[in-house]
Design a protein around this motif. Structure first.
Motif, PDB file in Angstrom:
ATOM      1  N   GLY A   1      38.486  36.842  36.828  1.00  0.00           N
ATOM      2  CA  GLY A   1      38.630  35.427  37.142  1.00  0.00           C
ATOM      3  C   GLY A   1      39.690  34.748  36.298  1.00  0.00           C
ATOM      4  O   GLY A   1      40.406  33.858  36.773  1.00  0.00           O
ATOM      5  N   PHE A   2      39.832  35.184  35.042  1.00  0.00           N
ATOM      6  CA  PHE A   2      40.850  34.604  34.170  1.00  0.00           C
ATOM      7  C   PHE A   2      42.256  34.850  34.712  1.00  0.00           C
ATOM      8  O   PHE A   2      43.104  33.954  34.694  1.00  0.00           O
ATOM      9  CB  PHE A   2      40.721  35.192  32.761  1.00  0.00           C
ATOM     10  CG  PHE A   2      41.828  34.791  31.836  1.00  0.00           C
ATOM     11  CD1 PHE A   2      41.910  33.501  31.345  1.00  0.00           C
ATOM     12  CD2 PHE A   2      42.795  35.710  31.458  1.00  0.00           C
ATOM     13  CE1 PHE A   2      42.938  33.129  30.492  1.00  0.00           C
ATOM     14  CE2 PHE A   2      43.824  35.345  30.605  1.00  0.00           C
ATOM     15  CZ  PHE A   2      43.890  34.052  30.113  1.00  0.00           C
ATOM     16  N   TYR A   3      42.511  36.052  35.212  1.00  0.00           N
ATOM     17  CA  TYR A   3      43.849  36.345  35.736  1.00  0.00           C
ATOM     18  C   TYR A   3      44.111  35.606  37.046  1.00  0.00           C
ATOM     19  O   TYR A   3      45.254  35.233  37.329  1.00  0.00           O
ATOM     20  CB  TYR A   3      44.044  37.856  35.885  1.00  0.00           C
ATOM     21  CG  TYR A   3      44.283  38.522  34.556  1.00  0.00           C
ATOM     22  CD1 TYR A   3      45.529  38.469  33.943  1.00  0.00           C
ATOM     23  CD2 TYR A   3      43.248  39.165  33.879  1.00  0.00           C
ATOM     24  CE1 TYR A   3      45.754  39.043  32.716  1.00  0.00           C
ATOM     25  CE2 TYR A   3      43.461  39.749  32.647  1.00  0.00           C
ATOM     26  CZ  TYR A   3      44.716  39.685  32.064  1.00  0.00           C
ATOM     27  OH  TYR A   3      44.932  40.250  30.831  1.00  0.00           O
ATOM     28  N   TYR A   4      43.059  35.374  37.837  1.00  0.00           N
ATOM     29  CA  TYR A   4      43.224  34.483  38.995  1.00  0.00           C
ATOM     30  C   TYR A   4      43.585  33.075  38.530  1.00  0.00           C
ATOM     31  O   TYR A   4      44.441  32.407  39.119  1.00  0.00           O
ATOM     32  CB  TYR A   4      41.940  34.444  39.828  1.00  0.00           C
ATOM     33  CG  TYR A   4      41.788  35.560  40.822  1.00  0.00           C
ATOM     34  CD1 TYR A   4      42.644  35.674  41.922  1.00  0.00           C
ATOM     35  CD2 TYR A   4      40.774  36.505  40.694  1.00  0.00           C
ATOM     36  CE1 TYR A   4      42.497  36.699  42.852  1.00  0.00           C
ATOM     37  CE2 TYR A   4      40.622  37.534  41.616  1.00  0.00           C
ATOM     38  CZ  TYR A   4      41.486  37.625  42.686  1.00  0.00           C
ATOM     39  OH  TYR A   4      41.343  38.639  43.610  1.00  0.00           O
TER      40      TYR A   4
ATOM     41  N   ALA B   1      31.419  43.313  47.268  1.00  0.00           N
ATOM     42  CA  ALA B   1      31.128  41.893  47.493  1.00  0.00           C
ATOM     43  C   ALA B   1      31.148  41.096  46.189  1.00  0.00           C
ATOM     44  O   ALA B   1      31.392  39.882  46.192  1.00  0.00           O
ATOM     45  CB  ALA B   1      29.773  41.736  48.179  1.00  0.00           C
ATOM     46  N   ASP B   2      30.926  41.769  45.045  1.00  0.00           N
ATOM     47  CA  ASP B   2      30.944  41.075  43.757  1.00  0.00           C
ATOM     48  C   ASP B   2      32.326  40.519  43.419  1.00  0.00           C
ATOM     49  O   ASP B   2      32.444  39.626  42.568  1.00  0.00           O
ATOM     50  CB  ASP B   2      30.500  42.027  42.640  1.00  0.00           C
ATOM     51  CG  ASP B   2      29.023  42.383  42.750  1.00  0.00           C
ATOM     52  OD1 ASP B   2      28.292  41.646  43.429  1.00  0.00           O
ATOM     53  OD2 ASP B   2      28.609  43.395  42.156  1.00  0.00           O
ATOM     54  N   LEU B   3      33.365  41.041  44.056  1.00  0.00           N
ATOM     55  CA  LEU B   3      34.729  40.590  43.742  1.00  0.00           C
ATOM     56  C   LEU B   3      35.016  39.190  44.260  1.00  0.00           C
ATOM     57  O   LEU B   3      36.085  38.638  43.976  1.00  0.00           O
ATOM     58  CB  LEU B   3      35.745  41.582  44.315  1.00  0.00           C
ATOM     59  CG  LEU B   3      35.754  42.957  43.640  1.00  0.00           C
ATOM     60  CD1 LEU B   3      36.733  43.883  44.322  1.00  0.00           C
ATOM     61  CD2 LEU B   3      36.101  42.820  42.157  1.00  0.00           C
TER      62      LEU B   3
ATOM     63  N   ALA C   1      37.663  31.224  39.202  1.00  0.00           N
ATOM     64  CA  ALA C   1      39.030  30.822  38.841  1.00  0.00           C
ATOM     65  C   ALA C   1      39.153  29.313  38.673  1.00  0.00           C
ATOM     66  O   ALA C   1      39.708  28.830  37.668  1.00  0.00           O
ATOM     67  CB  ALA C   1      40.019  31.330  39.888  1.00  0.00           C
ATOM     68  N   ILE C   2      38.644  28.544  39.637  1.00  0.00           N
ATOM     69  CA  ILE C   2      38.748  27.081  39.553  1.00  0.00           C
ATOM     70  C   ILE C   2      37.957  26.531  38.368  1.00  0.00           C
ATOM     71  O   ILE C   2      38.485  25.712  37.594  1.00  0.00           O
ATOM     72  CB  ILE C   2      38.302  26.424  40.877  1.00  0.00           C
ATOM     73  CG1 ILE C   2      39.238  26.850  42.017  1.00  0.00           C
ATOM     74  CG2 ILE C   2      38.288  24.904  40.744  1.00  0.00           C
ATOM     75  CD1 ILE C   2      40.676  26.433  41.823  1.00  0.00           C
TER      76      ILE C   2
END
Length: 366
Positions: free
Chosen positions: A144-147, A25-27, A34-35
């Motif tokens: 999050g950076f790669y998203y 769930a942490d994912l 990302a935003i």
């Protein structure tokens, strides 16, 4: 879904999901991050990045009347989606800033980690490794950076290896997400830390090149980048990380586990992650060939260029248009001289006529 999440497919024998410290769930957190990361990027580029460009490069040379605040406002209100030369430099500035932060933060959270010095610790005691808060944030921010890079690809300048880069981002997100799911977090942090090193030198070298085009400093940064690339992605990554995952991990994950079992005996997830690690290594080989082309060009007297856009022009359409306008203005100025220079121009024309007359062939005497 209960069939999909069946423990034997993902985890070693007799291990259940509640026993795994990292939670699937942490994912959701990296997706939520990302935003905000894209927004932080736009603000960072529009303030610190634009200030750097304004005083250290000629990115705004064609627009002499624009102020620093005007440049900031323009980038923040849509310039981040343009195709200008300034935009290309600001992309580089953001990545350099992020990778520097990520590498330093990674060192901070892992300096005392046992697996940083002994890769085998990634598998001993698996899958019950605890995840400290610092490591948790490190993993979430990096994922999050790669998203955010995938989102940013819609308004970033497209380079010659755009699709390879998209595949790289997707594989990286898959590796980070799946490794988090089954608590392969330790090996994931090693990959992140080792990969960020060469990215710092890559983006830093491009910034140096844009800054007054200092050839010697650019080539020096390229040497640093190439050295770090070879040490981390062509030596450490395959011969330490992948080697340990292939030869040591299986027996420590489960005594009778075989990574190369073509019958695909469970658990499946560790095997898929190892295959993804190998696929990522093949991408490194692809980029190494591009880097070698740049190295050969540099040793023959050229200047090191962006290794990810070897075939791209150094300047975008806006810069080329500015140069063309400058050329036409000079040409027009040469054709139409000021009134005060009429006498000089007449003398010049007479001198040219005399020169032509001297070189004119004399008639043959009969």
């Amino acid at each position: 879904m209960s069939y999909f999440w069946h423990e034997p497919y993902w985890l070693p024998r007799n291990v259940t999901w509640p026993e795994v410290p990292s939670k699937f769930a942490d994912l959701l957190v990296p997706i939520y991050l990302a935003i905000p990361l894209v927004i932080i990027r736009i603000i960072w580029e529009s303030t610190v990045g634009v200030t750097y460009l304004y005083f250290r490069t000629n990115a705004y040379a064609s627009r002499k009347n624009i102020t620093l605040l005007g440049c900031m406002w323009e980038h923040m209100t849509g310039g981040f989606a343009s195709l200008s030369r300034a935009k290309k430099i600001l992309e580089c500035f953001w990545r350099f800033s992020y990778y520097t932060f990520a590498f330093l933060y990674g060192l901070y959270v892992m300096i005392d980690a046992s697996w940083l010095y002994d890769v085998k610790q990634c598998w001993i005691g698996y899958p019950f490794h605890p995840v400290p808060n610092t490591i948790w944030w490190y993993y979430m921010i990096e994922t999050g950076f790669y998203y955010s890079l995938l989102i940013g690809s819609y308004f970033d300048v497209r380079r010659s290896d755009f699709w390879q880069l998209m595949v790289h981002h997707v594989i990286t997100i898959f590796l980070l997400s799946s490794s988090w799911t089954i608590n392969f977090v330790r090996v994931g942090t090693l990959i992140l830390l080792s990969h960020d090193v060469s990215d710092v030198f890559l983006e830093g070298g491009k910034l140096v090149r844009y800054d007054a085009h200092n050839k010697n400093m650019t080539n020096f940064m390229f040497v640093l980048f190439f050295t770090s690339w070879v040490l981390t992605r062509l030596i450490y990554y395959p011969f330490v990380v992948i080697r340990s995952a292939v030869t040591e991990a299986a027996a420590l994950i489960q005594p009778d586990y075989v990574i190369w079992d073509m019958g695909l005996s469970p658990p499946y997830a560790p095997r898929l992650i190892v295959f993804a690690l190998i696929a990522l290594f093949f991408l490194h080989i692809f980029w190494t060939f591009i880097i070698l082309r740049i190295a050969i060009r540099t040793t023959t007297g050229g200047q090191a260029k962006d290794v990810r856009s070897d075939s791209d022009s150094d300047y975008d359409e806006e810069e080329m248009a500015r140069r063309e306008r400058t050329r036409l203005l000079k040409k027009k100025k040469n054709k139409v001289s000021p009134v005060t220079d009429h006498d000089d121009s007449d003398e010049e024309e007479e001198a040219k006529a005399d020169g032509k007359a001297r070189h004119r062939r004399a008639p043959r005497k009969e």
